[in-house]
Motif scaffolding. Sequence first.
Motif, PDB file in Angstrom:
ATOM      1  N   THR A 168     -20.279   6.047  25.176  1.00 35.98           N
ATOM      2  CA  THR A 168     -19.650   6.825  26.225  1.00 35.98           C
ATOM      3  C   THR A 168     -18.339   7.401  25.700  1.00 35.98           C
ATOM      4  N   ALA A 169     -17.875   8.468  26.341  1.00 38.18           N
ATOM      5  CA  ALA A 169     -16.573   9.037  26.001  1.00 38.18           C
ATOM      6  C   ALA A 169     -15.581   8.627  27.073  1.00 38.18           C
ATOM      7  N   ALA A 170     -14.349   8.397  26.634  1.00 36.80           N
ATOM      8  CA  ALA A 170     -13.292   8.023  27.567  1.00 36.80           C
ATOM      9  C   ALA A 170     -11.964   8.568  27.070  1.00 36.80           C
ATOM     10  N   ALA A 171     -11.061   8.780  28.006  1.00 32.06           N
ATOM     11  CA  ALA A 171      -9.676   9.098  27.661  1.00 32.06           C
ATOM     12  C   ALA A 171      -8.966   7.756  27.519  1.00 32.06           C
ATOM     13  N   THR A 172      -8.310   7.558  26.382  1.00 36.62           N
ATOM     14  CA  THR A 172      -7.676   6.282  26.074  1.00 36.62           C
ATOM     15  C   THR A 172      -6.181   6.485  25.858  1.00 36.62           C
ATOM     16  N   PHE A 173      -5.353   5.663  26.508  1.00 36.38           N
ATOM     17  CA  PHE A 173      -3.913   5.715  26.269  1.00 36.38           C
ATOM     18  C   PHE A 173      -3.654   5.251  24.848  1.00 36.38           C
ATOM     19  N   ILE A 174      -2.895   6.038  24.081  1.00 38.15           N
ATOM     20  CA  ILE A 174      -2.660   5.664  22.680  1.00 38.15           C
ATOM     21  C   ILE A 174      -1.206   5.317  22.399  1.00 38.15           C
ATOM     22  N   GLY A 175      -0.332   5.462  23.377  1.00 38.78           N
ATOM     23  CA  GLY A 175       1.064   5.086  23.189  1.00 38.78           C
ATOM     24  C   GLY A 175       1.270   3.607  23.454  1.00 38.78           C
ATOM     25  N   ALA A 176       2.394   3.096  22.970  1.00 38.03           N
ATOM     26  CA  ALA A 176       2.748   1.706  23.241  1.00 38.03           C
ATOM     27  C   ALA A 176       3.113   1.560  24.704  1.00 38.03           C
ATOM     28  N   GLY A 177       2.908   0.385  25.230  1.00 42.80           N
ATOM     29  CA  GLY A 177       3.280   0.140  26.607  1.00 42.80           C
ATOM     30  C   GLY A 177       2.210  -0.617  27.365  1.00 42.80           C
ATOM     31  N   PRO A 178       2.414  -0.791  28.674  1.00 48.72           N
ATOM     32  CA  PRO A 178       1.494  -1.606  29.463  1.00 48.72           C
ATOM     33  C   PRO A 178       0.091  -1.002  29.602  1.00 48.72           C
ATOM     34  N   ARG A 179      -0.058   0.295  29.406  1.00 46.84           N
ATOM     35  CA  ARG A 179      -1.374   0.935  29.525  1.00 46.84           C
ATOM     36  C   ARG A 179      -2.061   1.127  28.174  1.00 46.84           C
ATOM     37  N   ALA A 180      -1.456   0.650  27.103  1.00 44.74           N
ATOM     38  CA  ALA A 180      -2.015   0.834  25.762  1.00 44.74           C
ATOM     39  C   ALA A 180      -3.484   0.430  25.735  1.00 44.74           C
ATOM     40  N   LEU A 181      -4.301   1.329  25.249  1.00 44.39           N
ATOM     41  CA  LEU A 181      -5.745   1.164  25.081  1.00 44.39           C
ATOM     42  C   LEU A 181      -6.531   1.124  26.390  1.00 44.39           C
ATOM     43  N   GLU A 182      -5.879   1.329  27.537  1.00 45.85           N
ATOM     44  CA  GLU A 182      -6.611   1.448  28.804  1.00 45.85           C
ATOM     45  C   GLU A 182      -7.457   2.715  28.733  1.00 45.85           C
ATOM     46  N   ARG A 183      -8.687   2.648  29.278  1.00 43.66           N
ATOM     47  CA  ARG A 183      -9.621   3.759  29.155  1.00 43.66           C
ATOM     48  C   ARG A 183     -10.060   4.271  30.515  1.00 43.66           C
TER      49      ARG A 183
END
Length: 106
Positions: A39-54
């Motif tokens: 599947t394709a997803a938009a992934t947070f790539i910055g540091a922080g609490p949402r890092a790697l959330e998709r």
Amino acid sequence: MEIRLQQMPFKFQTPDGLMEVTVRSDNRETAPGTQHHFTAAATFIGAGPRALERIQLTPNAKSHSEVMKTLLTGFKVTPGSHAEDTVNHRVLTALITAPGVIDLDS
């Protein structure tokens, strides 16, 4: 709204941080002899609490190349199906207005 991306990898800025569109194998365990899905997803790539959330963008497909083809030829995005105060709505709205995204409905 139906959009397509001009190229992969695709990075874009949202009010919640920098994101990248990625294609990944489904992480759920499958029964022996069954095929993994992608599947394709938009992934947070910055540091922080949402890092790697998709945030999932495409339905599951049987191969990585099938998902890539979908991203480069066209897929539906529906920010209006999410409440305006949600991360999904903000991310999808940022995606459809990002430079390099082609609106296929126009």
